[in-house]
Design an enzyme around this catalytic site. Sequence first.
Site, PDB file in Angstrom:
ATOM      1  N   GLN A   2      -3.086   4.182  -2.257  1.00  0.00           N
ATOM      2  CA  GLN A   2      -2.896   2.728  -2.223  1.00  0.00           C
ATOM      3  C   GLN A   2      -2.634   2.349  -0.779  1.00  0.00           C
ATOM      4  OE1 GLN A   2      -3.014   0.843  -5.453  1.00  0.00           O
ATOM      5  NE2 GLN A   2      -4.117   2.771  -5.723  1.00  0.00           N
TER       6      GLN A   2
ATOM      7  N   GLY B 239       1.270  -6.484 -10.147  1.00  0.00           N
ATOM      8  CA  GLY B 239       0.371  -5.360  -9.884  1.00  0.00           C
ATOM      9  C   GLY B 239      -0.324  -5.463  -8.534  1.00  0.00           C
ATOM     10  N   HIS B 240      -1.041  -4.400  -8.178  1.00  0.00           N
ATOM     11  CA  HIS B 240      -1.698  -4.384  -6.860  1.00  0.00           C
ATOM     12  C   HIS B 240      -2.793  -5.441  -6.768  1.00  0.00           C
ATOM     13  CE1 HIS B 240      -4.240  -0.653  -8.358  1.00  0.00           C
ATOM     14  NE2 HIS B 240      -4.283  -1.637  -9.200  1.00  0.00           N
ATOM     15  N   ASN B 241      -2.841  -6.059  -5.586  1.00  0.00           N
ATOM     16  CA  ASN B 241      -3.864  -7.059  -5.275  1.00  0.00           C
ATOM     17  C   ASN B 241      -3.754  -8.347  -6.072  1.00  0.00           C
ATOM     18  OD1 ASN B 241      -5.386  -4.118  -4.890  1.00  0.00           O
ATOM     19  ND2 ASN B 241      -5.532  -5.571  -3.207  1.00  0.00           N
TER      20      ASN B 241
END
Lengths: 329, 329, 329
Positions: free
Chosen positions: A198, A239-241
């Site tokens: 990540q 969450g990511h992004n």
Amino acid sequence: MQLEVSLGELAVRFGLKLQGEPGLKVNGVATLSHARAGTLSFLANSRYRRALESTHATAVLVSQADAALCPVAALIDANPYLAYSRIASLLHPPAAVPPGVHASAVVSAAARISPGVSIGPLCVIEEDAEIGERVRLGAGCIVHRGARIGADSLLTSRVTVYAGSSIGARCILHAGCVVGADGFGFAADQGTWVKVPQVGSVRIGDDVEIGANTTIDRGAIDDTVLEDGVKLDNQIQVGHNVIIGAHTAIAACTGISGSTTLGKRCMIGGMVGFAGHLTIADDVVVTGCSLVSASIHNAGSYSGGMPTVATRRWRRMVAQLRRLADKER
Amino acid sequence: MQLEVSLGELAVRFGLKLQGEPGLKVNGVATLSHARAGTLSFLANSRYRRALESTHATAVLVSQADAALCPVAALIDANPYLAYSRIASLLHPPAAVPPGVHASAVVSAAARISPGVSIGPLCVIEEDAEIGERVRLGAGCIVHRGARIGADSLLTSRVTVYAGSSIGARCILHAGCVVGADGFGFAADQGTWVKVPQVGSVRIGDDVEIGANTTIDRGAIDDTVLEDGVKLDNQIQVGHNVIIGAHTAIAACTGISGSTTLGKRCMIGGMVGFAGHLTIADDVVVTGCSLVSASIHNAGSYSGGMPTVATRRWRRMVAQLRRLADKER
Amino acid sequence: MQLEVSLGELAVRFGLKLQGEPGLKVNGVATLSHARAGTLSFLANSRYRRALESTHATAVLVSQADAALCPVAALIDANPYLAYSRIASLLHPPAAVPPGVHASAVVSAAARISPGVSIGPLCVIEEDAEIGERVRLGAGCIVHRGARIGADSLLTSRVTVYAGSSIGARCILHAGCVVGADGFGFAADQGTWVKVPQVGSVRIGDDVEIGANTTIDRGAIDDTVLEDGVKLDNQIQVGHNVIIGAHTAIAACTGISGSTTLGKRCMIGGMVGFAGHLTIADDVVVTGCSLVSASIHNAGSYSGGMPTVATRRWRRMVAQLRRLADKER
């Protein structure tokens, strides 16, 4: 020593209309029902106006429409709750924290610490971290290498900011929140999972508040972004992004899956679940415990979930629904 | 050195009826299926009585009704699980912790530390905090200024208690729980949010247990309250000004929005979401994953949510329900 | 100093087919839309192949089917996302951490610390804890007495591992996660609750990843078990005596009640709630926000919950369903 302010002074300072004696003084805030002499209360919702009758407050913040019913002094404003928030901040200022670094804190010589910063006991500031002017870190905060905390921000206690994350000015982060841990990314390989590094980061704007034990993952490649003025309650998962638009407020326990974008000025209830890769328009309201599995293209109010009834009745509801679905196959 | 106790001694000490040899000894507890010689097991639910047949336990705690089926020694009680809990506490006592303050702890000279207290490594106790007699703080706990921990309470590890919060006697708080962070309160101001200072506190009664990473917000004006004997599992969110009645137990991941009051002796399942400003009666049971959006005025069992089925069938259920709603418009 | 690798070298090292100039070099990864010269991107899902057209990446990982559409150099593999994960790990290696124990860490003389271990600032390692070779503990981790961390595992920051818990090799644990706190066990005693001691432990296999603020309770009597290769996202709750089969992946905010067993290679969405004492087969998929209240005996995809629609329509859905249930009584 408690601050005491006259109603006249409050009226002038906050642009309020005063109904009553300007020389009366208040030294704290209280709810209408628990108020005692010397306190200021407020009525934000006219539905509860009957509580005015029996209050022992010295004065009450009310709208013009409710002022006539107020049996004590009234400070009148179109938005009494907003006026309350400002006066409460005046009467109950946060404890002053002198600048300085506690002897027990572990601060890298290669960290950049601005003037006026307060670093509490047992904090850790790693190399190349950047702590802006007048930032206050309560006990046990950890700022990993290369992270940046903007001026006048407050990390109350035991906050973790991972390497490279960036937090704006005047933010408030509560205990146990985690900014910039790895997103959940794995590639399938014949029945096992291979970790996808990540490599993105987290960028948080100005005037953002983040609740206790909330987690905000770093991006997989691009960054996770919280725009200015976002307010997150406790135990939220980002969450990511994910991108959260400016001034959106989200209640506790909500989860937002990776790569979903929320618009500006949204109001999201508690325990809402967003699927990944969705786009939610500006000015969307989602009520609590909803499952948002598709994008929402227009402002408005949205809901999901099946509210609670007596367990027996609920069993019949579930059974009927299954019957209906199976019949129409 | 392991404690070994005879069945005769257990029978006398806990008021149990013994079926079998009083001189037999046990030194630990085990499940029926994994028990070996020297262990004590229990059968709490007659539905599982078949597991008695093949057990290798030295003795089993059973109800009178199941005693005849027990192929080994039996300790008989009307409530075998309760008797089990007490004997297990005897056989598996917590590790003794000598009183004293670890050299690495940061304890304010202005904190009040009672006799017999144990403060673990890297704890922080701020000024005016009050730590009751025989309290044990594991590693990394933070007790902010003016907070109070009652006698014989245990903060296992890395617990955060914010300024002014009050915790009763004999409480147990697990790692990562946060007591007294700000509630989620903002006043709208032309598309942005103004923070409403959270000037209330948290008051927690005696014999309360709070699970890992659970968060309990301080009140906006009045206090958030957990009455005596409340048991909270992990990752529960308790909003500002919530009141939880005595001896109510709540399973993990449940969220309670601000100003909701739960009655006494309620049993709340996991991942239940309560809207704000509700009143829930005493002795209410809510099953897991329910959305409680209205007050509940009578004791009884309540449920919500749509249980899982095969995804294809679920799609038909959702489609049918939407059709039904749109048709009847 | 950034690593730079030629496409030719990547093709050889990872067994990829190269379409384009082998001498071209890349030094990092990027998404198709944000790529600049010198970066490598990927196309994992052919649905998004239009993004290829305008990319500024130097090269793109694609499947054979999409290679013809790639306007720049292509590295071709049957599983481009898997190849991406490996190359990204090469180009973005984690920061090197020199072995050693930070002066501020509190390490018991009775702990067993293997060679090559790195212990960060303000960690606590209690007596009889066992830290395997090359384990890295970031700032503020707490490993209680008798816990075991397997070789090459990484506890990123502020992880808590309770006494006696066992963690395998090559695991990654993120900030705020708690392994081995007490399960939620109480015996009823005339309207109050008596704590049932939680004497089991937690056993975690190799190659397990555990997200930020996730909690894994110790067993009541037997152990809670996560088998090899399990991947848990953030804020997941794993109750006592849960068993999670090898290579099962679970998204954020899911809760698993006590004594439930999940099979191998399951994929569980976010915010799913599992009741207790269930058995879930291998290779089960459960979509997000589902309530799993019964065992699942066959592989396949399962869903629950009522997805979000406009609030007005939702009110009609709920009303219709209640009517239907009450009519058929």
